[in-house]
Design a protein around this motif. Sequence first.
Motif, PDB file in Angstrom:
ATOM      1  N   CYS A   7       0.838  -1.207   0.000  1.00 35.86           N
ATOM      2  CA  CYS A   7       0.000   0.000   0.000  1.00 35.86           C
ATOM      3  C   CYS A   7       0.872   1.256   0.000  1.00 35.86           C
ATOM      4  CB  CYS A   7      -0.933  -0.011   1.204  1.00 35.86           C
ATOM      5  SG  CYS A   7      -2.091   1.367   1.238  1.00 35.86           S
ATOM      6  N   GLY A   8       1.902   1.248   0.835  1.00 39.46           N
ATOM      7  CA  GLY A   8       2.818   2.387   0.889  1.00 39.46           C
ATOM      8  C   GLY A   8       3.560   2.574  -0.415  1.00 39.46           C
ATOM      9  N   LEU A   9       3.949   1.478  -1.034  1.00 43.76           N
ATOM     10  CA  LEU A   9       4.668   1.543  -2.308  1.00 43.76           C
ATOM     11  C   LEU A   9       3.759   2.068  -3.416  1.00 43.76           C
ATOM     12  CD1 LEU A   9       7.301   1.005  -3.797  1.00 43.76           C
ATOM     13  CD2 LEU A   9       6.543  -1.355  -4.137  1.00 43.76           C
ATOM     14  N   GLU A  10       2.524   1.602  -3.430  1.00 44.95           N
ATOM     15  CA  GLU A  10       1.565   2.085  -4.434  1.00 44.95           C
ATOM     16  C   GLU A  10       1.300   3.579  -4.260  1.00 44.95           C
ATOM     17  OE1 GLU A  10      -1.862  -0.421  -4.056  1.00 44.95           O
ATOM     18  OE2 GLU A  10      -0.822  -2.169  -4.899  1.00 44.95           O
ATOM     19  N   ASP A  11       1.186   4.016  -3.023  1.00 42.34           N
ATOM     20  CA  ASP A  11       0.974   5.439  -2.741  1.00 42.34           C
ATOM     21  C   ASP A  11       2.175   6.262  -3.222  1.00 42.34           C
ATOM     22  OD1 ASP A  11      -0.495   7.653  -1.600  1.00 42.34           O
ATOM     23  OD2 ASP A  11       0.948   7.619   0.063  1.00 42.34           O
ATOM     24  N   HIS A  12       3.365   5.754  -2.955  1.00 42.61           N
ATOM     25  CA  HIS A  12       4.585   6.430  -3.406  1.00 42.61           C
ATOM     26  C   HIS A  12       4.630   6.499  -4.929  1.00 42.61           C
ATOM     27  CE1 HIS A  12       8.765   7.604  -3.771  1.00 42.61           C
ATOM     28  NE2 HIS A  12       8.943   6.565  -4.567  1.00 42.61           N
ATOM     29  N   ASP A  13       4.305   5.405  -5.601  1.00 44.07           N
ATOM     30  CA  ASP A  13       4.305   5.383  -7.065  1.00 44.07           C
ATOM     31  C   ASP A  13       3.324   6.398  -7.643  1.00 44.07           C
ATOM     32  OD1 ASP A  13       6.239   3.419  -7.181  1.00 44.07           O
ATOM     33  OD2 ASP A  13       4.828   1.777  -7.577  1.00 44.07           O
ATOM     34  N   THR A  14       2.156   6.478  -7.031  1.00 44.18           N
ATOM     35  CA  THR A  14       1.138   7.431  -7.494  1.00 44.18           C
ATOM     36  C   THR A  14       1.631   8.866  -7.337  1.00 44.18           C
ATOM     37  OG1 THR A  14      -0.634   5.900  -6.899  1.00 44.18           O
ATOM     38  CG2 THR A  14      -1.245   8.208  -7.150  1.00 44.18           C
ATOM     39  N   LYS A  15       2.188   9.165  -6.177  1.00 45.05           N
ATOM     40  CA  LYS A  15       2.691  10.523  -5.933  1.00 45.05           C
ATOM     41  C   LYS A  15       3.873  10.854  -6.830  1.00 45.05           C
ATOM     42  CE  LYS A  15       1.059  10.905  -1.201  1.00 45.05           C
ATOM     43  NZ  LYS A  15       1.412  10.967   0.218  1.00 45.05           N
ATOM     44  N   ALA A  16       4.765   9.884  -7.066  1.00 46.21           N
ATOM     45  CA  ALA A  16       5.916  10.116  -7.935  1.00 46.21           C
ATOM     46  C   ALA A  16       5.461  10.362  -9.374  1.00 46.21           C
ATOM     47  CB  ALA A  16       6.877   8.928  -7.877  1.00 46.21           C
ATOM     48  N   SER A  17       4.496   9.576  -9.832  1.00 49.78           N
ATOM     49  CA  SER A  17       3.979   9.760 -11.195  1.00 49.78           C
ATOM     50  C   SER A  17       3.359  11.143 -11.359  1.00 49.78           C
ATOM     51  CB  SER A  17       2.944   8.684 -11.523  1.00 49.78           C
ATOM     52  OG  SER A  17       3.545   7.427 -11.604  1.00 49.78           O
TER      53      SER A  17
END
Length: 67
Positions: A7-17
């Motif tokens: 979940c944390g990784l997906e959130d990070h990916d979304t914010k980075a994108s």
Amino acid sequence: DVGDFKCGLEDHDTKASESFRQVNSRFDDLEKKVDIIEDKTDNVATKTMITEVKEDLKDLRNSLKKD
């Protein structure tokens, strides 16, 4: 827990994108402004400088894509 990590990784990916989309948008805005300046000037020295700025923007954009 693996679920929390995912979940944390997906959130990070979304914010980075989103951040990269914002950076690209800002580059687009800068390139448009440079194009406007280029169209409005007849000064050869200014046009030469604008060509250099356009190349620098292109290089910056490409270097960010590599990273």
